[in-house]
Design an enzyme around this catalytic site. Structure first.
Site, PDB file in Angstrom:
ATOM      1  N   GLN A 114     -14.334  13.420 -10.907  1.00 24.91           N
ATOM      2  CA  GLN A 114     -14.043  12.115 -10.323  1.00 24.91           C
ATOM      3  C   GLN A 114     -13.566  11.129 -11.392  1.00 24.91           C
ATOM      4  O   GLN A 114     -14.223  10.953 -12.426  1.00 24.91           O
ATOM      5  CB  GLN A 114     -15.286  11.557  -9.636  1.00 24.91           C
ATOM      6  CG  GLN A 114     -15.789  12.414  -8.492  1.00 24.91           C
ATOM      7  CD  GLN A 114     -16.876  13.377  -8.912  1.00 24.91           C
ATOM      8  OE1 GLN A 114     -16.912  13.836 -10.050  1.00 24.91           O
ATOM      9  NE2 GLN A 114     -17.784  13.671  -7.991  1.00 24.91           N
ATOM     10  N   ASP A 160      -9.867  14.349  -2.255  1.00 22.96           N
ATOM     11  CA  ASP A 160     -10.321  13.055  -1.717  1.00 22.96           C
ATOM     12  C   ASP A 160      -9.654  11.889  -2.452  1.00 22.96           C
ATOM     13  O   ASP A 160     -10.311  10.901  -2.794  1.00 22.96           O
ATOM     14  CB  ASP A 160     -11.845  12.925  -1.831  1.00 22.96           C
ATOM     15  CG  ASP A 160     -12.594  14.059  -1.156  1.00 22.96           C
ATOM     16  OD1 ASP A 160     -12.042  14.689  -0.238  1.00 22.96           O
ATOM     17  OD2 ASP A 160     -13.753  14.324  -1.553  1.00 22.96           O
ATOM     18  N   ARG A 216     -11.398  14.709   5.444  1.00 22.95           N
ATOM     19  CA  ARG A 216     -12.747  15.135   5.788  1.00 22.95           C
ATOM     20  C   ARG A 216     -13.634  13.896   5.761  1.00 22.95           C
ATOM     21  O   ARG A 216     -13.391  12.956   4.982  1.00 22.95           O
ATOM     22  CB  ARG A 216     -13.259  16.208   4.824  1.00 22.95           C
ATOM     23  CG  ARG A 216     -13.306  15.801   3.355  1.00 22.95           C
ATOM     24  CD  ARG A 216     -13.913  16.909   2.521  1.00 22.95           C
ATOM     25  NE  ARG A 216     -13.978  16.543   1.105  1.00 22.95           N
ATOM     26  CZ  ARG A 216     -14.669  17.238   0.192  1.00 22.95           C
ATOM     27  NH1 ARG A 216     -15.362  18.318   0.549  1.00 22.95           N
ATOM     28  NH2 ARG A 216     -14.668  16.863  -1.075  1.00 22.95           N
TER      29      ARG A 216
END
Length: 302
Positions: A114, A160, A216
């Site tokens: 991330q 994401d 998602r």
């Protein structure tokens, strides 16, 4: 600083030819809670700094010289000194009524997990002709109930790479997947009518990428819609993923209308996503509708 000394136009240049050499220093030249507009001109260059635009900065336009010319870059990532995802941003925007135009914000950490490029918290933020470059978690729309507009932007990432709880309209943007994974991970609260709307966007991918999901649900009531988008063959037939939790299928608000391209095949889309009607698609892609349906200033229309 006396109020009379504040400028309505500020120039930032790394070579010293402007009023300031860094964006961070330039923020000190902006009066808190202004009732007038200030333009911050960012001349060409790479601004290697981690920037926080605080909540008292309002009514400002940050104007770059072009997405290829003006780049704000930093390289923090979640596992660096146990930093965690939400401190990895290159630019964090806490103020409201702010526009960014013709510039790039990047997280240069690479594929190390991330690593956020843009983190937004403020309301009524606009991004026009900007690029957001990174890998996992490139753009974090962190303000619950805040409203964002991305116009003609380029956003790239792996997993994401657009995520968070805000209401955001992405209009005429390019969403570029660099790895087999997921484009969006909305966490829209159940009290907010609309989360993400991708309108007239182009979904592209790097060579060899062939299994990408539209989204998602990071949280159960995730809201994401793709309207009149061109989807490359890297988009999987199912379209959506339940984050390995079948209960999310009962609450997630996912849908499409007018998809085209090799990734737009509808026959095998998951049954719990919505095929929008023309009227629903028109409502969701209308800024006057989706932005006034969110909390905050009820009369803002971008």
């Amino acid at each position: 600083m006396d109020g009379a000394e504040y400028k309505r136009e500020i120039t930032v240049a790394p070579d010293g030819s402007g009023d300031y050499t860094t964006l961070t220093d330039a923020l000190e030249g902006i009066r808190a809670y202004m009732d007038y507009r200030v333009t911050v001109n960012l001349r060409p260059g790479v601004y290697r700094e981690k920037v926080v635009i605080p909540s008292w900065i309002e009514n400002v336009e940050f104007l770059g010289a072009g997405a290829d010319s003006t780049v704000i870059s930093w390289g923090d990532y979640a596992s660096l000194d146990n930093m965690g995802t939400f401190r990895t941003y290159t630019v964090k925007v806490e103020g409201c009524d702010i526009t960014f135009r013709n510039l790039t914000i990047e997280n240069s950490a690479g594929e190390v997990g991330q690593a956020v490029a843009l983190h937004t918290e403020g309301d009524r933020l606009k991004f026009d002709n900007c690029s957001f470059r990174g890998n996992q978690d490139t753009v974090f729309t962190g303000g619950r109930g805040s409203r964002l507009l991305f116009d003609n932007c380029y956003i790239e990432g792996t997993t994401d790479y657009i995520f968070g709880p805000s209401t955001a309209l992405f209009r005429d943007c390019t969403l570029h997947s660099k790895r087999n994974s997921y484009i969006t991970a909305a966490s829209t609260p159940d009290t907010v009518m609309t989360g993400y709307v991708m309108y007239r966007c182009r979904l592209t991918a790097a060579d060899g990428v062939d299994k990408v999901y539209l989204g998602r649900p990071w949280r159960p009531y995730a809201s994401t819609y793709f309207i009149d988008c061109e989807m490359g063959g890297h988009i999987v037939a199912a379209g959506w993923h339940n984050w390995r939790n079948p209960d999310n299928e009962k609450t997630a608000r996912y849908g499409e209308y007018g998809s085209r391209g090799a990734g737009a095949e509808k026959a095998d889309r998951v049954g719990w996503a919505t095929a929008l009607s023309p009227s629903e698609a028109a409502r969701l892609s209308d800024p006057a509708v989706i932005f006034t349906s969110a909390p905050g200033c009820m009369h803002w229309v971008p």
